[in-house]
Design a protein around this motif. Structure first.
Motif, PDB file in Angstrom:
ATOM      1  N   ALA A  88       0.779  -1.266  -0.081  1.00 45.43           N
ATOM      2  CA  ALA A  88      -0.079   0.023   0.057  1.00 45.43           C
ATOM      3  C   ALA A  88       0.826   1.071  -0.115  1.00 45.43           C
ATOM      4  O   ALA A  88       0.539   2.115  -0.988  1.00 45.43           O
ATOM      5  CB  ALA A  88      -0.863  -0.192   1.025  1.00 45.43           C
ATOM      6  N   PRO A  89       1.913   1.322   1.018  1.00 47.12           N
ATOM      7  CA  PRO A  89       2.427   2.816   1.005  1.00 47.12           C
ATOM      8  C   PRO A  89       3.462   3.068  -0.360  1.00 47.12           C
ATOM      9  O   PRO A  89       3.268   3.984  -1.069  1.00 47.12           O
ATOM     10  CB  PRO A  89       3.469   2.566   2.088  1.00 47.12           C
ATOM     11  N   LYS A  90       3.827   1.873  -1.146  1.00 54.50           N
ATOM     12  CA  LYS A  90       4.640   2.004  -2.328  1.00 54.50           C
ATOM     13  C   LYS A  90       3.463   2.298  -3.431  1.00 54.50           C
ATOM     14  O   LYS A  90       3.732   3.061  -4.505  1.00 54.50           O
ATOM     15  CB  LYS A  90       5.479   0.867  -2.615  1.00 54.50           C
ATOM     16  N   SER A  91       2.506   1.494  -3.441  1.00 55.80           N
ATOM     17  CA  SER A  91       1.331   1.755  -4.362  1.00 55.80           C
ATOM     18  C   SER A  91       0.870   3.344  -4.578  1.00 55.80           C
ATOM     19  O   SER A  91       0.626   3.707  -5.605  1.00 55.80           O
ATOM     20  CB  SER A  91       0.413   1.010  -4.143  1.00 55.80           C
ATOM     21  N   ASP A  92       0.677   3.768  -3.122  1.00 52.96           N
ATOM     22  CA  ASP A  92       0.570   5.170  -3.130  1.00 52.96           C
ATOM     23  C   ASP A  92       1.333   6.101  -3.794  1.00 52.96           C
ATOM     24  O   ASP A  92       1.108   7.143  -4.734  1.00 52.96           O
ATOM     25  CB  ASP A  92       0.002   5.855  -1.574  1.00 52.96           C
ATOM     26  N   VAL A  93       2.649   5.917  -3.611  1.00 48.19           N
ATOM     27  CA  VAL A  93       3.569   6.708  -4.298  1.00 48.19           C
ATOM     28  C   VAL A  93       3.552   6.442  -5.703  1.00 48.19           C
ATOM     29  O   VAL A  93       3.817   7.612  -6.530  1.00 48.19           O
ATOM     30  CB  VAL A  93       5.184   6.232  -3.586  1.00 48.19           C
ATOM     31  N   GLN A 167      10.853  11.219  -4.634  1.00 50.39           N
ATOM     32  CA  GLN A 167      10.319   9.761  -3.997  1.00 50.39           C
ATOM     33  C   GLN A 167      10.505   8.697  -4.868  1.00 50.39           C
ATOM     34  O   GLN A 167      10.387   7.605  -4.495  1.00 50.39           O
ATOM     35  CB  GLN A 167       8.432  10.056  -4.047  1.00 50.39           C
TER      36      GLN A 167
END
Length: 189
Positions: A88-93, A167
């Motif tokens: 999830a955190p990497k997908s958001d980025v 990022q």
């Protein structure tokens, strides 16, 4: 294997090599023990590199050709997030960065003109995901290379490439055949 998706309800045309970009096979590499750390991307112009795809993984990638309209940003975000298989955190980025690059392509290139298109490609590589966003080139004869602008808090906009530089684990640009590609990679870990 990979997939090519064309999101263009207005007209049909045959797929061409320009839609997904050519992939040149590389000789096989000897197996390495453990993951190989990749260098972190800097924002220096001398740190730009060509896009290298590891075709030995059997994953040739997924490509989506979209009309160059702002409404297509959400479609692209969902498509890339579903294919990337990132936490999830990497997908958001990933979704934020691909949105920035798509918006830049629509605002600053011929892709935003009537009938314009943007091609986005995703490759799941060993330990990382690579995304490429290709526009139809700059307006007129003046070449333009996407770059990080000098920070100016008084100016509205102009922070998209700075976000990519901050990022993404690696990123770069490639101008070829009148088109401009901005790519970035996110490590899975």
């Amino acid at each position: 294997m990979g997939s090519v998706t064309r999101m263009d309800p207005r007209r049909e045309r045959p797929e061409t090599a320009d839609d997904i970009g050519g992939v040149a096979p590389r000789p096989p590499c000897p197996e390495m023990s453990g993951p190989v750390p990749l260098p972190r991307r800097t924002i220096e112009a001398r740190d730009r590199a060509a896009i290298i795809v590891d075709v030995g993984t059997g994953e040739l990638g997924h490509s989506l050709t979209l009309p160059g309209t702002p409404e297509q940003t959400a479609v692209l975000r969902r498509y890339m997030a579903a294919l990337a298989l990132l936490p999830a955190p990497k997908s958001d980025v990933l979704q934020g960065l691909v949105s920035e690059l798509f918006t830049n392509a629509v605002r600053h290139s011929r892709s935003g003109l009537p009938g314009g298109e943007v091609v986005a490609t995703l490759h799941r590589l060993r330990g990382r995901v690579q995304v490429r966003v290709t526009d139809q080139g700059p307006y007129g004869d003046v070449p333009g290379t996407p770059h990080v602008r000098e920070q100016d808090l008084e100016r509205e906009g102009g922070f998209g490439m700075r976000l990519v530089a901050m990022q993404a684990d690696r990123w770069g640009t490639l101008s070829e055949g009148g088109r401009t590609t901005v790519w970035f990679e996110l490590d899975r870990g």
